[in-house]
Design an enzyme around this catalytic site. Structure first.
Site, PDB file in Angstrom:
ATOM      1  CG  HIS A  62      -2.246   0.641   0.980  1.00  0.00           C
ATOM      2  ND1 HIS A  62      -2.507   1.447  -0.101  1.00  0.00           N
ATOM      3  CD2 HIS A  62      -3.410   0.601   1.686  1.00  0.00           C
ATOM      4  CE1 HIS A  62      -3.750   1.874  -0.055  1.00  0.00           C
ATOM      5  NE2 HIS A  62      -4.326   1.372   1.027  1.00  0.00           N
ATOM      6  CG  ASP A  74      -2.924   5.208  -4.126  1.00  0.00           C
ATOM      7  OD1 ASP A  74      -2.276   5.143  -3.065  1.00  0.00           O
ATOM      8  OD2 ASP A  74      -2.823   6.134  -4.949  1.00  0.00           O
TER       9      ASP A  74
END
Length: 403
Positions: free
Chosen positions: A374, A378
């Site tokens: 992450h 995204d």
């Protein structure tokens, strides 16, 4: 004349190995290029051949010892010294005929991969009928014996190292086995991935009807023309390559304060082996056709199970696919293969009721799981990637039309 046997070059970034098995003992006669021992590195096993014919006069590094590149492993005596070494072993006259008889009885060295498979299955050479040259036992012979019920009971699983007190009656029924270098490296890398990456997993499911229909229609012609079976993996590789072009951050990696975007796809394909999980890399998979991908995966998978992959063949991957479905897994969250930022988990194909055009129908469904870092990917990019893979798999024509 004495010849030194040293550790060969192990591959890029590999500086040490562990002596796994010695196939010869001091005093044994060896032929040139005959396998002396097997070394275990972080990823692969390396066989060390005899540099010349003679007698193995001394083993410097015993089994279990960790050695560096070019370290001295053993001494081979050739010429006059070689003739003298066996004579020394012949001192007990009464024992010499027995030793000679035993040597004649089994004078052919079994394949190293077969020895490893026999050890794992609890078999000996006497339990397996060899089909290799001069009766040499090959790995396939061991597999046939195991399949026919000739295997002994499996050895007890290794006991965890960190634990509390153990009752005396339990301790005598336990076995402690040192972790192999490969298993220790797998453990370290997986834990590093959890500690370093901001790892998250997103899920979806795919209707496999389109691929299965297409495969059933063309599999005979495909195999006849290309000499390889049409499996599911090539569809997944192509679908991922297609999706990675749209969401390039899933194919990128973090290097310090930089993000390295890769204008190629080196696809890692996780393969389970008796020693642990390895990930051979199909390079430039985005430029390959279905047949080339199937051939490469089949060839690398076979060599991975035999421990014949080189370090170079397992380095440089940009994305990984792991197929837990072959073992019956219905759902899982795969762990990243550092420094990669994405890994796709495939799972078992299972008939389930789904709604299509307002009607409940039975379809072959598979859950897909994308684990991603992450820090660089995204949620929108991860979901988009997985949706594009799903769309390409449910309608393979989209791959041809680049949609």
């Amino acid at each position: 004349m004495s010849i030194e046997v040293r550790v060969p070059t192990l591959g890029e970034s590999v500086s040490e190995a562990t002596i796994a098995t010695w196939f010869k003992k001091p005093g044994d006669t060896v032929a040139a290029d005959e396998m002396l021992c097997e070394l275990e590195t972080d990823k692969v096993t390396v066989e060390v051949p005899a540099p010349s014919a003679g007698v193995l006069s001394e083993i410097i590094a015993p089994e279990g010892e960790t050695v560096g590149v070019n370290a001295l492993l053993a001494i081979i005596t050739e010429g006059d010294g070689a003739a003298a070494a066996p004579a020394k072993a012949e001192k007990p006259a009464a024992e010499a005929p027995k030793a000679e008889a035993a040597k004649t009885e089994k004078s052919v060295e079994d394949a190293p991969s077969a020895k490893k498979a026999m050890a794992e299955a609890g078999l000996t050479s006497d339990d397996v009928k060899g089909t290799g040259r001069d009766g040499r036992v090959m790995k396939e012979d061991v597999q046939r014996t195991v399949a026919s019920g000739g295997a002994a009971a499996p050895a007890p699983a290794p006991v965890a190292v960190s634990r509390g007190p153990v009752a005396a009656d339990d301790a005598v029924r336990e076995e402690r086995v040192k972790m192999t270098r490969l298993r220790a490296t797998i453990a370290r890398r997986l834990k590093d991935a959890q500690n370093t990456a901001a790892m998250l997993t997103t899920y979806n499911e795919v209707d496999m009807s389109g691929i299965m229909d297409l495969r059933n229609e063309y599999k005979t012609q495909f195999e006849k023309k290309h000499g390889v079976k049409l499996g599911f993996m090539s569809f997944f590789v192509k679908a991922c390559c297609h999706a990675l072009k749209e969401v390039p951050e899933v194919n990128a990696e973090i290097d310090g304060q930089d993000v390295v975007y890769k204008n190629y796809v080196h696809m890692g394909v996780a393969v389970g082996t008796p020693s642990g999980l390895v990930v051979p890399v199909v390079r430039d998979a985005d430029q390959m056709g279905f047949a080339a991908i199937e051939k490469k995966i089949a060839e690398m998978g076979l060599r991975a199970r035999d421990g014949k992959l080189s370090m170079a063949e397992m380095q440089g991957g940009s994305f990984t696919i792991s197929n837990g479905g072959v073992y019956g897994s219905l759902m899982s969250s795969p762990i990243l293969n550092p420094p990669q930022s994405g890994i796709l988990g495939m799972h078992k194909i299972q008939d389930r009721p789904v709604v299509v055009n307002g009607q409940i129908v039975i379809r072959p469904m598979m859950y897909l799981a994308l684990s991603y870092d992450h820090r660089i990917v995204d949620g929108k990019g991860a979901v988009t990637f997985l949706v594009r893979v799903k769309e390409a798999l449910e309608d393979p024509r989209r791959l041809l039309m680049d949609l």
